[in-house]
Design a protein around this motif. Structure first.
Motif, PDB file in Angstrom:
ATOM      1  N   PHE A 203      12.618   4.124  -7.681  1.00 27.03           N
ATOM      2  CA  PHE A 203      12.835   4.436  -6.272  1.00 27.03           C
ATOM      3  C   PHE A 203      11.624   5.023  -5.603  1.00 27.03           C
ATOM      4  N   PHE A 204      11.067   6.034  -6.261  1.00 27.72           N
ATOM      5  CA  PHE A 204       9.918   6.725  -5.684  1.00 27.72           C
ATOM      6  C   PHE A 204       8.776   5.736  -5.522  1.00 27.72           C
ATOM      7  N   SER A 205       8.605   4.939  -6.562  1.00 28.24           N
ATOM      8  CA  SER A 205       7.487   4.016  -6.580  1.00 28.24           C
ATOM      9  C   SER A 205       7.588   2.966  -5.473  1.00 28.24           C
ATOM     10  N   LEU A 206       8.801   2.552  -5.151  1.00 27.98           N
ATOM     11  CA  LEU A 206       8.944   1.539  -4.105  1.00 27.98           C
ATOM     12  C   LEU A 206       9.044   2.154  -2.704  1.00 27.98           C
ATOM     13  N   SER A 207       8.856   3.445  -2.604  1.00 33.02           N
ATOM     14  CA  SER A 207       8.966   4.158  -1.312  1.00 33.02           C
ATOM     15  C   SER A 207      10.339   3.976  -0.672  1.00 33.02           C
ATOM     16  N   LEU A 208      11.384   3.991  -1.489  1.00 33.48           N
ATOM     17  CA  LEU A 208      12.721   3.744  -0.935  1.00 33.48           C
ATOM     18  C   LEU A 208      13.467   5.033  -0.642  1.00 33.48           C
ATOM     19  N   GLY A 209      14.524   4.895   0.136  1.00 34.51           N
ATOM     20  CA  GLY A 209      15.428   6.012   0.364  1.00 34.51           C
ATOM     21  C   GLY A 209      14.969   6.951   1.453  1.00 34.51           C
ATOM     22  N   MET A 210      13.832   6.652   2.086  1.00 36.66           N
ATOM     23  CA  MET A 210      13.435   7.543   3.165  1.00 36.66           C
ATOM     24  C   MET A 210      13.065   6.772   4.433  1.00 36.66           C
ATOM     25  N   ALA A 211      13.591   5.568   4.487  1.00 32.40           N
ATOM     26  CA  ALA A 211      13.478   4.771   5.704  1.00 32.40           C
ATOM     27  C   ALA A 211      12.048   4.420   6.115  1.00 32.40           C
ATOM     28  N   ILE A 212      11.109   4.528   5.197  1.00 28.99           N
ATOM     29  CA  ILE A 212       9.743   4.092   5.500  1.00 28.99           C
ATOM     30  C   ILE A 212       9.738   2.594   5.721  1.00 28.99           C
ATOM     31  N   MET A 213      10.439   1.890   4.844  1.00 36.36           N
ATOM     32  CA  MET A 213      10.431   0.440   4.959  1.00 36.36           C
ATOM     33  C   MET A 213      11.216  -0.003   6.195  1.00 36.36           C
TER      34      MET A 213
ATOM     35  N   PHE B 202       3.203  17.962  -0.338  1.00 35.83           N
ATOM     36  CA  PHE B 202       2.395  18.127  -1.559  1.00 35.83           C
ATOM     37  C   PHE B 202       1.573  16.884  -1.909  1.00 35.83           C
ATOM     38  N   TYR B 203       1.958  15.726  -1.364  1.00 35.68           N
ATOM     39  CA  TYR B 203       1.261  14.485  -1.721  1.00 35.68           C
ATOM     40  C   TYR B 203      -0.236  14.527  -1.348  1.00 35.68           C
ATOM     41  N   PRO B 204      -0.586  14.996  -0.148  1.00 37.68           N
ATOM     42  CA  PRO B 204      -2.012  15.061   0.195  1.00 37.68           C
ATOM     43  C   PRO B 204      -2.794  16.021  -0.692  1.00 37.68           C
TER      44      PRO B 204
ATOM     45  N   THR C 209      -3.118   5.022   1.012  1.00 38.00           N
ATOM     46  CA  THR C 209      -2.276   4.016   1.668  1.00 38.00           C
ATOM     47  C   THR C 209      -0.790   4.391   1.594  1.00 38.00           C
ATOM     48  N   SER C 210      -0.435   5.270   0.661  1.00 33.95           N
ATOM     49  CA  SER C 210       0.955   5.740   0.628  1.00 33.95           C
ATOM     50  C   SER C 210       1.173   6.870   1.611  1.00 33.95           C
ATOM     51  N   SER C 211       0.242   7.820   1.648  1.00 32.46           N
ATOM     52  CA  SER C 211       0.512   8.955   2.524  1.00 32.46           C
ATOM     53  C   SER C 211       0.496   8.537   3.992  1.00 32.46           C
ATOM     54  N   ILE C 212      -0.322   7.552   4.349  1.00 34.49           N
ATOM     55  CA  ILE C 212      -0.269   7.132   5.761  1.00 34.49           C
ATOM     56  C   ILE C 212       1.090   6.519   6.098  1.00 34.49           C
ATOM     57  N   SER C 213       1.722   5.886   5.112  1.00 34.73           N
ATOM     58  CA  SER C 213       3.028   5.287   5.405  1.00 34.73           C
ATOM     59  C   SER C 213       4.090   6.359   5.635  1.00 34.73           C
ATOM     60  N   ILE C 214       3.990   7.454   4.907  1.00 36.67           N
ATOM     61  CA  ILE C 214       4.985   8.515   5.106  1.00 36.67           C
ATOM     62  C   ILE C 214       4.742   9.178   6.463  1.00 36.67           C
ATOM     63  N   TYR C 215       3.491   9.383   6.780  1.00 34.19           N
ATOM     64  CA  TYR C 215       3.059   9.999   8.030  1.00 34.19           C
ATOM     65  C   TYR C 215       3.557   9.172   9.231  1.00 34.19           C
TER      66      TYR C 215
ATOM     67  N   GLY D 270       0.830  -1.213   0.000  1.00 31.15           N
ATOM     68  CA  GLY D 270       0.000   0.000   0.000  1.00 31.15           C
ATOM     69  C   GLY D 270       0.856   1.250   0.000  1.00 31.15           C
ATOM     70  N   SER D 271       1.970   1.184   0.723  1.00 29.04           N
ATOM     71  CA  SER D 271       2.883   2.320   0.728  1.00 29.04           C
ATOM     72  C   SER D 271       3.505   2.497  -0.651  1.00 29.04           C
ATOM     73  N   ALA D 272       3.946   1.381  -1.210  1.00 34.46           N
ATOM     74  CA  ALA D 272       4.627   1.448  -2.506  1.00 34.46           C
ATOM     75  C   ALA D 272       3.657   1.851  -3.620  1.00 34.46           C
ATOM     76  N   VAL D 273       2.504   1.220  -3.651  1.00 32.87           N
ATOM     77  CA  VAL D 273       1.545   1.530  -4.716  1.00 32.87           C
ATOM     78  C   VAL D 273       0.893   2.860  -4.400  1.00 32.87           C
ATOM     79  N   GLY D 274       1.145   3.840  -5.236  1.00 32.24           N
ATOM     80  CA  GLY D 274       0.578   5.151  -4.930  1.00 32.24           C
ATOM     81  C   GLY D 274       0.419   5.975  -6.180  1.00 32.24           C
ATOM     82  N   LEU D 275       0.369   7.274  -5.967  1.00 32.49           N
ATOM     83  CA  LEU D 275       0.263   8.182  -7.106  1.00 32.49           C
ATOM     84  C   LEU D 275       1.407   7.945  -8.080  1.00 32.49           C
ATOM     85  N   GLY D 276       2.546   7.517  -7.508  1.00 27.61           N
ATOM     86  CA  GLY D 276       3.706   7.236  -8.348  1.00 27.61           C
ATOM     87  C   GLY D 276       3.395   6.220  -9.434  1.00 27.61           C
ATOM     88  N   ASN D 277       2.632   5.195  -9.081  1.00 25.29           N
ATOM     89  CA  ASN D 277       2.334   4.147 -10.063  1.00 25.29           C
ATOM     90  C   ASN D 277       1.252   4.571 -11.037  1.00 25.29           C
ATOM     91  N   ILE D 278       0.201   5.192 -10.517  1.00 24.71           N
ATOM     92  CA  ILE D 278      -0.975   5.382 -11.360  1.00 24.71           C
ATOM     93  C   ILE D 278      -0.965   6.738 -12.044  1.00 24.71           C
TER      94      ILE D 278
HETATM   95  N1  PHE Z   1       5.625   4.965  -3.346  1.00 24.57           N
HETATM   96  C1  PHE Z   1       4.634   5.971  -3.328  1.00 24.57           C
HETATM   97  C2  PHE Z   1       4.053   6.131  -4.717  1.00 24.57           C
HETATM   98  O1  PHE Z   1       4.357   5.391  -5.598  1.00 24.57           O
HETATM   99  C3  PHE Z   1       5.118   7.298  -2.882  1.00 24.57           C
HETATM  100  C4  PHE Z   1       5.945   7.267  -1.688  1.00 24.57           C
HETATM  101  C5  PHE Z   1       7.245   7.679  -1.744  1.00 24.57           C
HETATM  102  C6  PHE Z   1       5.419   6.778  -0.510  1.00 24.57           C
HETATM  103  C7  PHE Z   1       8.036   7.605  -0.655  1.00 24.57           C
HETATM  104  C8  PHE Z   1       6.195   6.685   0.588  1.00 24.57           C
HETATM  105  C9  PHE Z   1       7.502   7.089   0.511  1.00 24.57           C
HETATM  106  O2  PHE Z   1       3.260   7.014  -4.933  1.00 24.57           O
END
Ligand code: PHE
Length: 468
Positions: free
Chosen positions: A220-230, A100-102, A315-321, A19-27
């Motif tokens: 990277f963005f799509s997998l929610s990487l690089g910001m320690a969410i995972m 900006f995501y919300p 489901t992505s923004s809650i993961s960043i939050y 849910g975190s990974a699948v987000g606006l980035g994908n669609i």
């Molecule tokens: N992976 C999310 C997307 O594809 C965005 C995101 C980036 C979420 C970084 C969490 C951390 O939209």
């Protein structure tokens, strides 16, 4: 001491992480980037980056989090105080993205309503373009962002399992189902073959350097990487969890959603002779027109499409939050119930500024970039990639082979034949490739002042590392 919250089951965790990974980035982002960058060739680059580098780094993040059972900053701090700034960088990147995501999540919600109430019933891109511009530059967008944030606040307040886990378990299957339906309709339209060919057959003569940068960045963005969410999500995992197969599930689902979104959007746009290179407005301007062309089926699918987009964003923004919430809990002893609302208000303020930077505040710039663009530049162009480089250096050189592999294999219980290769990848190859991409991306962006400022921020975090 309180016991650490946990995911209810392996399934919940996979749904939440996917849910975190699948987000606006994908669609929203992936189809327009593929549309702008020659279709198939971009898809191949994205897939290669996802499976080679993305997979390995996600595994590192999950290992690091589960190892210490603590969130972003603490996972580094426990090993060495001077590394805690890498976690702090992740949190900062998260806050910037949350700035900006919300807002875009709110656009998606608004479009559910607009599609449902017939405001998007037009095949004329100029009319739809006007609807979109009027909407995003008006105050209405603020209200929808507020609603989107209210949902976020309620969910994150609910906690790891009852809030985030439960929401993801419900939303993700619905999202998949809707996306399948729309993709099937799209690829079976008369005239869809052209679009399918464009999206699926790589023409490597079209590959440009910029495409490689964008494809890797997108992975990277799509997998929610690089910001320690995972890292944070991994910290709520049970020690018995098998990380390699879990990671494969998450990466597989994320990629599947990207590809399905491409299939849902690109062939349909081709079938009706619409542009796919429209950029960020593809989803909000081109897609309503595409649905309008589909007739009565389209008028049902259009609101569903935006429901899908809104669920993915949520489901992505809650993961960043959750990142800063976990930090405040682990490091500052501030209970989730006390931190969620003030943080939420702060995020709303950032989004109000982002929204206004598209209209009345568009003249307020820093080094030529509006508020929205500054957030995007610092997070997407600098912090995510720098975070991933430092994370792999930390895992490869500081934690070291023995302990990383021990974590990966659950103390030798799980047989992972490629463990040695994985370690070489994260120790040498990932930092070199991601580092190269970071530098080249910045050269390409050509905004030296902004790049220097971003690195100055990182340097400051590093300087105050011991304070986090
Ligand atoms: N992976 C999310 C997307 O594809 C965005 C995101 C980036 C979420 C970084 C969490 C951390 O939209």
């Amino acid at each position: 001491m309180q016991t650490r919250e946990k995911w209810g089951s392996r399934w919940t965790f996979i749904m939440a992480a996917a849910g975190s990974a699948v987000g606006l980035g994908n669609i929203w982002r992936f189809p327009y980037m593929a549309g702008q960058n020659g279709g198939g060739a971009f898809l191949m680059i994205y897939l290669a980056a996802t499976f080679m580098i993305g997979f390995s780094i996600m595994l590192v993040e999950l290992c690091l989090g589960r190892r210490v059972q603590l969130g972003a900053v603490s996972a580094f701090k426990k090993e060495s105080k001077s590394w805690s700034f890498v976690g702090a960088m992740g949190l900062l990147a998260g806050l910037l993205i949350l700035g900006f995501y919300p807002l875009i999540g709110g656009w998606s919600l608004a479009y559910v309503w607009k599609a449902f109430s017939g405001q998007l019933a037009s095949s004329d891109a100029a009319v739809l373009g006007q609807v979109f511009t009027d909407f995003i530059t008006g105050y209405e967008a603020l209200g929808w962002m507020g609603l989107f944030m209210a949902l976020n606040i309620v969910i994150v307040y609910g906690g790891v399992q009852a809030g985030i886990g439960r929401t993801s378990e419900i939303c993700m299957p619905i999202l998949f189902l809707l996306l399948f339906i729309i993709a099937i309709r799209s690829v079976t339209l008369e005239g869809a073959e052209e679009g399918l060919k464009f999206f699926l057959t790589p023409d490597f003569s079209k590959v440009t350097f910029k495409m490689i940068l964008q494809g890797t960045g997108q992975a990277f963005f799509s997998l929610s990487l690089g910001m320690a969410i995972m890292v944070t999500y991994g910290s709520y995992l049970d020690r018995k969890e098998r990380l390699p197969s879990t990671t494969a599930w998450i990466v597989g689902m994320d990629t599947l959603v990207g590809v399905l979104s491409g299939l849902a959007i690109i062939p349909a746009a081709f079938a009706f002779g619409m542009e796919t290179g429209a950029g960020p407005s593809l989803v909000f301007i081109t897609m309503p027109a595409v649905f309008f062309h589909m007739g009565s089926v389209g008028s049902v699918l259009c609101p569903l499409f935006f429901v899908l987009l809104a669920l993915a964003a949520l489901t992505s923004s809650i993961s960043i939050y959750e990142g800063p919430v976990a930090y405040l809990q682990d490091e500052r002893g501030i209970d989730r119930k006390k931190s969620v609302i003030p943080l939420g208000i702060f995020i709303v303020v950032l989004n109000v500024l982002s929204c206004l930077s598209l209209s009345s505040m568009s003249g307020v710039t820093l080094f030529g970039l509006t508020f929205f663009d500054v957030l995007d530049f610092m997070s997407d162009k600098v912090l995510l990639a720098s975070g991933a480089v430092l994370l792999s250096i930390f895992a490869g050189w500081k934690i070291g082979k023995e302990r990383m592999i021990k974590e990966l294999t659950n103390d030798g219980e799980v047989n992972v034949p490629w463990a040695g290769m994985w370690f070489i990848l994260i120790k040498y190859i990932a930092p070199a490739i991601v580092g190269g991409i970071l530098v080249l991306g910045l050269i390409d962006a050509g905004n030296n002042a902004m790049a220097v400022t971003s690195f100055a921020v990182i340097a400051l975090l590093a300087l105050f590392s011991k304070k986090f």
